[in-house]
Write a protein that holds these residues in place. Structure first.
Motif, short mmCIF file in Angstrom:
data_model
loop_
_atom_site.label_atom_id
_atom_site.label_comp_id
_atom_site.label_asym_id
_atom_site.label_seq_id
_atom_site.Cartn_x
_atom_site.Cartn_y
_atom_site.Cartn_z
N PRO A 13 0.80 -1.24 0.00
CA PRO A 13 0.00 0.00 0.00
C PRO A 13 0.83 1.28 0.00
N TYR A 14 2.13 1.16 0.22
CA TYR A 14 2.97 2.35 0.28
C TYR A 14 3.33 2.91 -1.10
N TRP A 15 3.18 2.11 -2.14
CA TRP A 15 3.64 2.53 -3.47
C TRP A 15 2.57 2.23 -4.52
N PRO A 16 2.43 3.08 -5.51
CA PRO A 16 1.40 2.86 -6.54
C PRO A 16 1.80 1.82 -7.59
N ARG A 41 10.87 4.18 -11.99
CA ARG A 41 12.28 4.08 -11.55
C ARG A 41 12.59 5.04 -10.40
N ARG A 42 11.59 5.31 -9.57
CA ARG A 42 11.77 6.22 -8.43
C ARG A 42 12.44 5.47 -7.28
N HIS A 43 13.40 6.16 -6.64
CA HIS A 43 14.15 5.54 -5.53
C HIS A 43 13.25 5.38 -4.30
N VAL A 44 13.41 4.24 -3.64
CA VAL A 44 12.63 3.93 -2.43
C VAL A 44 13.59 3.58 -1.31
N ASP A 45 13.43 4.24 -0.17
CA ASP A 45 14.24 3.94 1.02
C ASP A 45 13.35 4.22 2.24
N GLN A 46 12.73 3.17 2.78
CA GLN A 46 11.76 3.33 3.86
C GLN A 46 11.97 2.32 4.97
N VAL A 47 11.56 2.71 6.18
CA VAL A 47 11.59 1.81 7.34
C VAL A 47 10.14 1.45 7.66
N ILE A 48 9.83 0.13 7.66
CA ILE A 48 8.46 -0.35 7.81
C ILE A 48 8.44 -1.42 8.90
#
Length: 389
Positions: A13-16, A41-48
């Motif tokens: 659910p965090y990304w389309p 191609r968007r960069h993703v850097d998350q803490v879940i």
């Protein structure tokens, strides 16, 4: 945590769109995910949190070999073209509808494309094919992924010619932007909307247009007849024309910049140095350094070849040799009537010219009077026709 690892493609659910994972790092009750979206191609850097990670879906890629052979071929060709420039250094030349001449290949592949950051002036004589060189540079930089957003600034009467040649010779589609286009897209920045644009120098120098242009960024800007962007040094003051200020703005909003002109030097070294400052500000500090670099033919900012230097692949000259002879002509002795008429015309022009300047808003009359002398210098018939009109 155990169900995902680097290399997986996940959805959540965090990304389309799906995300391809490059790193999965445990951080106590949380998991750090580093990757990029598969489409944009968007960069993703998350803490879940680990609880939410358990709800992610891992996508699997299965090959069923049911695709159309034609579509598979096109996909492979697209991949091949993506890396073609690594193996064919003259790729743009080989896929375009041009047969470039030796001096064009030398300028494009020997000078311009060897620069890590293109800031260059091609100042060859008229007829050298500078438009073809510009087209090859555009094509090659696009193939090498060095340029995506391109702006071409030309004199107004050359806009359609540039668009037509780039379409017919290089299969490159450019949008011509003028006042009507900006009016039709009111409230929208046309410079950010389109990626390949051709526009007029005198249109884009206008304050309202230039303000909207400054809000955009281009990878490559090409300026034809670039010598029109001039500045002059008077004592300790530099007088910048509106076109020169346009050049300064363009230099700041682009990574790569290419100037084209057949008449770069107006006889004033300081004027030429200020002109080169648009390409690389401060690169040439003094007129003496500029003169020395020209004499030694060691200037990384420009190249100039005369017609006499241009040859085909067999070494034959492309242009016939020029022979200049000054022929003396004594107007008073060989045509006394013409001399008498010219003196009377000059007297008339001088008298009426001063009257025209003395009157308000009569400068157009003064200009017309000076034109009469030029017409007569051409022929008496030319003067006669001008007076009739």
């Amino acid at each position: 945590m155990e169900q995902i690892r680097a290399g997986d493609i996940i959805q959540g659910p965090y990304w389309p769109e799906p995300v391809e994972l490059n790193l999965v790092e445990a951080m106590g009750p949380y998991v750090r995910i580093v990757g990029r979206t598969t489409i944009s191609r968007r960069h993703v850097d998350q803490v879940i949190s680990r609880t939410e990670v358990q709800n992610f879906q891992v996508s699997t890629v299965a090959a069923d070999f049911k695709a159309s052979p034609h579509k598979v071929f096109l996909a492979l060709e697209a991949l091949r073209y993506r890396y073609a420039s690594l193996y064919d250094p003259l790729l743009a030349m080989n896929i375009s509808k041009v047969d470039p001449l030796p001096h064009q290949i030398e300028a494009v592949y020997g000078y311009v494309l060897n620069l890590p950051r293109v800031r260059f002036l091609i100042a060859d004589d008229p007829g050298a094919g500078k438009t073809i060189m510009a087209g090859l540079i555009i094509k090659e930089m696009k193939l090498r992924r060095l340029a995506h957003r391109i702006l071409i600034v030309v004199p107004g009467h050359l806009k359609d010619q540039w668009r037509r040649e780039l379409k017919e010779r290089f299969e490159e589609h450019f949008v011509v932007v003028d006042r009507s286009i900006m009016g039709a897209l009111f409230g929208e920045n046309i410079w950010s909307r389109e990626n390949q644009i051709i526009t007029s120098m005198d249109f884009v120098k206008q304050k309202d247009v230039l303000a909207s242009l400054r809000a955009s960024h281009f990878d490559l800007v090409i300026i034809d007849e670039a010598h029109k962007m001039s500045a002059y040094h008077y004592g300790n003051k530099v007088e910048r024309t509106a076109r020169y200020r346009l050049g300064e703005a363009l230099s700041r909003l682009t990574t790569h910049m290419l100037f084209l002109t057949a008449t770069p030097h107006k006889g004033d070294p300081e004027n030429f140095r200020l002109f080169l400052d648009l390409l690389c500000p401060g690169f040439i500090a003094t007129d003496d350094l500029l003169k020395e670099s020209i004499l030694s033919q060691d200037n990384p900012l420009f190249i100039r070849r005369m017609k006499e230097d241009l040859k085909d692949f067999e070494g034959k000259p492309l242009f016939l040799p020029r022979h200049v002879h000054t022929i003396s002509f004594d107007l008073g002795r060989e045509s006394p009537q013409e001399k008498d008429f010219y003196n009377k015309l000059s007297s008339y022009v001088q008298t009426q010219y001063n009257k025209a300047l003395a009157a308000d808003k009569r400068r157009n009359v003064a200009f017309a009077l000076v034109i009469l002398q030029r017409r007569f210098a051409s022929s008496t018939y030319a003067l006669y026709r001008s007076l009739q009109r």
